[in-house]
Design a protein around this motif. Structure first.
Motif, short mmCIF file in Angstrom:
data_model
loop_
_atom_site.label_atom_id
_atom_site.label_comp_id
_atom_site.label_asym_id
_atom_site.label_seq_id
_atom_site.Cartn_x
_atom_site.Cartn_y
_atom_site.Cartn_z
N THR A 177 0.87 -0.94 0.22
CA THR A 177 0.04 -0.14 -0.02
C THR A 177 0.95 1.31 0.05
O THR A 177 1.99 1.48 0.68
N ILE A 178 0.51 2.10 -0.83
CA ILE A 178 1.40 3.53 -1.13
C ILE A 178 1.23 4.34 0.07
O ILE A 178 -0.03 4.58 0.32
N GLY A 179 2.06 4.61 0.78
CA GLY A 179 2.22 5.51 2.12
C GLY A 179 2.04 4.77 3.25
O GLY A 179 1.80 5.23 4.38
N ALA A 180 2.03 3.43 3.29
CA ALA A 180 1.94 2.53 4.31
C ALA A 180 2.84 1.09 4.12
O ALA A 180 2.37 0.20 4.20
N CYS A 181 4.30 1.49 3.73
CA CYS A 181 5.05 0.64 3.17
C CYS A 181 6.39 0.81 3.68
O CYS A 181 7.18 1.52 2.70
#
Length: 481
Positions: free
Chosen positions: A328-332
């Motif tokens: 997930t972009i922004g949670a990786c």
């Protein structure tokens, strides 16, 4: 054959080992036990629902992939899949790439649909693509419909996955498992075998399925177990066998060469089983810590050294390609790049690619029992091309230790050049100002463009022998040609 001969190679190549020094002799020509290399062994995996955003909304994506292509001459292989492939339903009526709803932008959707444009976008990638489709919902007609669009639109399609990490289907309340009330490796294998035949025959294509795709440590849920259930018809539809792997641990244990060796050794039997079928074995999804990574491990420079050592060791063991997952972009935390900052692990993947680029075969020189790794790759003519040295001693602060690698067999050259992968410590993070460097160069945040002046070091060679000092939590790429 490689696994049987490996101890013999170690006995020939390992010299003396003492405190602060290890000695190896570089073979003048490629050993018969060397492992053939794929043209692009380091690949990228994209979580299914995020794939369109990575290519349309993250500006670094194309350049980061292009940097690999510049080294190897081919675009790195990618895989599109993950947990959300088994939550996705193909909708031929939608013009959208993906359709879903989430409470927060960093959430993964519980369900989603995707349309033909999803496959059209994948078809524009210049490299090979593995596409993951849904098996968990037990809707084979929908999966076949999506597979037909993929094969029609994607001339770059390498293989199709039918389901992701099926060992979790029962706990995830997936229909294919809950409808039967139980779910075991044997039941899953029968399901996979059946789906391979039905999908492959519907597509009129053999060698089209990336089979396996489990995450639990073999032998349970492994390729050897799956292969034992297959007949010739099933195997005709299989392109390769894949497994997933997330070693986890602390940063010091993750980057430890001996721990990497122990972790990858669990795949030896599966690699050997795949070889008996004539099919490749790959790590279809992998990274440092599952679930997007851990903040105290995955974005650190130590994880870059893990990525480097892990990629090359996997290749030397016969794992043809290794796909590093991007979630997930922004949670990786483990992602190599994002919208704003680079990730330190990208440097490790880049150096692994630089080391193996254009090479025909690889040999591990060490026995995997210490913190010190040494590898050599050979060109198509069988001559040694490059040597990779890794010091996985964990360094955080204070006096930085080092290890001296004494290499014999360097030929008649007066000196050889090298490039160093380093950072302030194993704990350095790009998003906290701790940029690594490789040969003095860095990759710019947001764009992934290489910057800085390329810097080579020179090491004197006398009588075919040279000494190379590698600091704790550092690596050195030595060029022999």
């Amino acid at each position: 054959m490689f696994l049987k001969c490996r101890k013999v190679v170690w006995a020939l190549l390992i010299g003396t080992v003492s405190a602060g020094t290890v000695t190896y002799s570089i073979p003048a020509s490629v050993p018969t036990s060397a492992t053939p290399l794929d043209v692009a062994p380091v690949g990228i995996s994209f979580e299914f629902f995020t794939f369109p955003s990575y290519f349309l909304n993250v500006s670094a994506t194309n350049q980061c992939l292009k940097n690999f292509e510049t080294l190897t001459g081919v675009w790195p292989p990618i895989r599109i899949g993950g947990t959300t492939q088994d939550r996705a339903t193909y909708d031929p009526s939608t013009s959208a790439y993906v359709v879903y709803s989430v409470a927060a932008p960093t959430d993964a959707p519980a369900s989603l649909t995707f349309g033909q444009s999803f496959m059209s976008l994948a078809s524009t990638y210049a490299g090979n693509v593995v596409l993951g489709l849904n098996r968990a919902h037990d809707n084979i007609s929908n999966t076949i419909a999506a597979a037909k669009v993929a094969t029609a639109k994607m001339s770059n399609l390498r293989a199709i996955e039918l389901g992701n990490e099926p060992e979790y289907y029962l706990t995830d309340d997936q229909p294919i498992a809950t409808e039967s009330g139980t779910w075991t490796p044997a039941i899953d294998a029968a399901s996979q075998d059946n789906w391979d035949i039905l999908v492959g025959s519907a597509l009129s294509k053999t060698n089209i399925i990336q089979a396996g795709n489990s995450n639990s440590a073999p032998p349970t849920w492994g390729a050897a177990e799956l292969i034992a259930t297959e007949n010739d018809t099933v195997q005709s539809y299989v392109y390769d066998y894949a497994h997933h792997n997330y070693p986890g641990g602390t940063i010091s244990s993750l980057m430890s060469h001996s721990d990497i060796s122990s972790n990858l050794a669990i795949f030896n039997d599966d690699i050997a089983a795949a070889a008996t079928t004539g099919k490749d074995y790959v790590l279809g999804e992998t990274n440092s810590v599952s679930g997007g990574g851990a903040s105290t491990v995955s974005p650190l420079f130590g994880a870059a050294l893990w990525t480097l050592d892990y990629s090359v060791l996997a290749s030397s063991l016969g794992i043809k390609r290794t796909y590093f997952h991007h979630g997930t972009i922004g949670a990786c935390y483990y992602c190599f790049w994002g919208r704003y900052d680079m990730g330190a692990p990208y440097y490790g993947a880049y150096v692994a690619t630089a080391f193996m680029a254009g090479a025909a075969a690889v040999v591990e020189l060490d026995d995997g029992s210490t913190d010190y790794a040494a590898y050599v790759v050979f060109d198509g003519a069988g001559s040694p091309l490059r040597v990779l040295l890794v010091n996985s001693d964990y360094y955080s602060s204070g006096t930085r230790g080092s290890e001296t690698f004494v290499l014999g067999g360097l030929g008649g050259a007066a000196s050889v050049k090298s490039k160093r992968l380093t950072a302030a410590s194993a704990n350095s993070r790009v998003d906290q100002g701790g940029n690594p460097t490789f040969g003095g160069q860095t990759f710019a945040n947001e764009t992934c463009v290489i910057g800085g002046t390329e810097t080579f070091e020179s090491t004197a060679v006398s009588g075919g022998t040279g000494s190379f000092v590698v600091g704790a939590s550092e690596a050195l790429l030595v060029y022999l040609q």
